[in-house]
Design an enzyme around this catalytic site. Sequence first.
Site, PDB file in Angstrom:
ATOM      1  CB  CYS A   1     -47.364 -80.778 -90.529  1.00  0.00           C
ATOM      2  SG  CYS A   1     -48.686 -81.515 -89.551  1.00  0.00           S
TER       3      CYS A   1
ATOM      4  CG  HIS B   1     -46.219 -79.736 -85.003  1.00  0.00           C
ATOM      5  ND1 HIS B   1     -45.890 -78.742 -85.902  1.00  0.00           N
ATOM      6  CD2 HIS B   1     -46.786 -80.737 -85.735  1.00  0.00           C
ATOM      7  CE1 HIS B   1     -46.267 -79.126 -87.120  1.00  0.00           C
ATOM      8  NE2 HIS B   1     -46.817 -80.321 -87.043  1.00  0.00           N
TER       9      HIS B   1
END
Lengths: 467, 398
Positions: free
Chosen positions: B90, B346
């Site tokens: 991430c 996200h």
Amino acid sequence: MAGIISVGAYVPFQRLEGAAVREVWGTGNPKASRPLAGFDEDSITMGTEALINAGGWGGIDLDALYFASTSAPYAEKSSAAVMAAAADVPESAFTADIGGSLRAGTAALRIALDAVKAGSAKRAAVVASEMRPARAGEPDELALCDGAAALIIGEGEDVAAKIEAVYSWTEDFIDRWRLPGEDQVSAGDTKFIQDFGYVRQTVATVEGLLAQTGATREDVGRVLIYAPDARTQAAIHRKLGFPAEAYPQAPLVSRLGDAGAAAPLLALTEALQSAEPGEHILVAGHGSGGDAFLLRATDRVAALKERRGVAWCAGRARALPNYGNFLRSRELVAGESLNIFSSPSILWKESRQTMRLMAGKCRGCGEVQFPRQRLCTNCNARDDWDEIKLGQRGTIYTFVHDHLPPSPDGYITMATVDIEGGGRLYGQMTDCSKEAISIGTPVELTFRLLHKGEGYYNYYWKFRPAK
Amino acid sequence: MSQSIAGKVAIIGVGTTRFGELFEQTYNDLVVESTFEAYDDAGITGDDIEAAWLGCYLPLGWGYDGTGGPALAEALNLYPKPISRVSNYCTTGMEAVRNAALAVASGLYDCVLAVGAEKMREVPPRGSLVAQHVEKLHPLFGKGRTAPGSFAILATRYFEEFGAGKEDLAEVAVKNHYHGSLNPKAHFRKEITKEQVMNAPPVTEPLGLYDCCPTTDGAAAVILCRADLAEKRFRKKDYVLIDGMGLSCANGYINTQFNPRFDFLGFEATTEASRQAYEQAGITNPLEEIDVAEVHDCFTITEILNYEDLGFVKKGEGPDFVKSGASKLGGALPVNTSGGLKSCGHPIGATGARVIANLTEQLLGRCGKRQVLGAKRALGHTLGGPGSVSSVFVLSKN
């Protein structure tokens, strides 16, 4: 004289209640409550647990392992080999898969006994395990039961029950049968198969044994007879003519159901766990003829009480939480299908870790690490490990109830567990409710079917509360 | 470390797409939109770009999108320039910016492009990169681990150690949804109440639906140049400088939850990455010296832990920090004024680049209702894997 050195049994904690079945189908004995393999159990996992219960955690010294079942997960591929790895049996042990008849359990016992007598094995294990097939709403669903028994056979001082005599005979007979791929057992005419099959054949088996040994009916303290149901068993008992006290007060078949090939050995493990030294026990299996054994408990028999058996498992029983979810998990009704990645080469090369639960203990700093790395994460030593078996027990350090992955319970509890003796394991919990789990809860490892990725069975370990 | 990045690299242009379920847009659409917005912001064209980095975590469709440099070249006609793809869980988008910055600082290039882009809603939710955890990963070790599960498992332990609870996490969700309501490019633009958060369906207990960021498409682009060229060549009076950047892999991917020394109360990767960045930027008291921050709030618990791991407050004080309003617009250190991952969503490869873009806009005073007045110094943070890798940037106005 050869005999039984140790025993263990495993009966799944989950109970299918007659009331739950009746609510949906309108039929079924409302008082029935039968052990039902969980969605992550099968005859391999239950057999493994029984074997560990008999042989202990951390390596079982065996020369041979015989797995008996009519419900082996694989039609082709060894189940005994899975069990040998998970129970940490030496690779030098001979393994064999025996099936095809409900006599498989007693047949395996006879084969193991012959191997020990012949000297080809010093110690041989017999594991009989069944996850019996039945259709939802049919009488067999409540009449059959799942479970496993394990016996370790050997010679010498450790023998807890000598096997004094064996008698077998064979007569082709169509009573119950199942073709490959069928999901339920078929049966012939009830009256015919009871009178001419179960009763007549079993009486002949037992009388053959008595004639061979010269023993009288009064010599035998306990008589354990396989029958598919309590009624048939009572008919056999009457015809056999042993004193009433020789028969179990509450036979397994009426308490749990028909465990098939595992049934005679389950009954035997239970009887041995309460037997007195010197007591004679007769056990008989059935299926196109029969096998009968006459055993005599030795002074060592009391040691078997400590083993986990039928009683230990029964103390942990809980009702199936949701019948519909159970049907879906058995693929009896369609559910969400997952396409889980797996790889035979990964499973093979990591099997000492994933199946035998071998961690690495760094020779330099003592760090216990699982999964093992080439370099010690604590001190950087390279390839300087001793292989150590992870402990069976531990305590929950932290956990999460995860509702994302499809699961019959609606969620999967993932826990990070500090293992007794070192190492930390992270994995799934099973056989528990949310209320049973908190930080600090003692747990133990249990061998389970994790998923069927790539179309084969992927077995691994889960945790369950230790109490 | 022999040298600091401080003062060597300038950010002269940023661009972001709207974040959301962009069913009508392709991967290349997102790349083009975000990059041309950045070109316009910088006052340059593709001809000025000498090298580029694409951040994409997991390309869809067996490399149909985003597998390597050519995917970016194809969208932007950047042939035959040196372009590569980076992937670091991430932190991927931030990693694209970090690699671009390192290349400029090396002196090899004067002007480069970093793009982070991810299409996550081209597939149904069960097929998304996040949900596929269950089907992919190791066949046995840790099977059952999911993205929200690997953060929720810290919440359980954190609650036990510090007596915090779900209501503390809800404060983060309410705050970030409020910030998101002010951001026209956020995926979620509605305020929510604490009751909604508390009563939401469980996802990974103790986390509920409103504790989790959504599955989102989006892209962001950042144009970087040699700091001494920002004004001289690119005619920028106002621009942003990189003061420090750190990256840390403090755990493995598979073995994080197996690590006996991991206390499940915070992420060492964040602590270490911020230590590196603070050292380069000369920051000793982040709460005092940083004016605005974008941190990785993939789940509400993560933002609480970030406050502590980044040194804004001490261990165990995260819940009080958010409850006090310190991290809300108008507070001592507004955090996630964009709405964060919680409201923006996200898109994994895009997030880190989006953070740099949003902070650049804050430092340049372009955030309208979300503007932190007088913001001079900003912190950007991303956290990936099951918390095993973290990237931290410290930025300032020139």
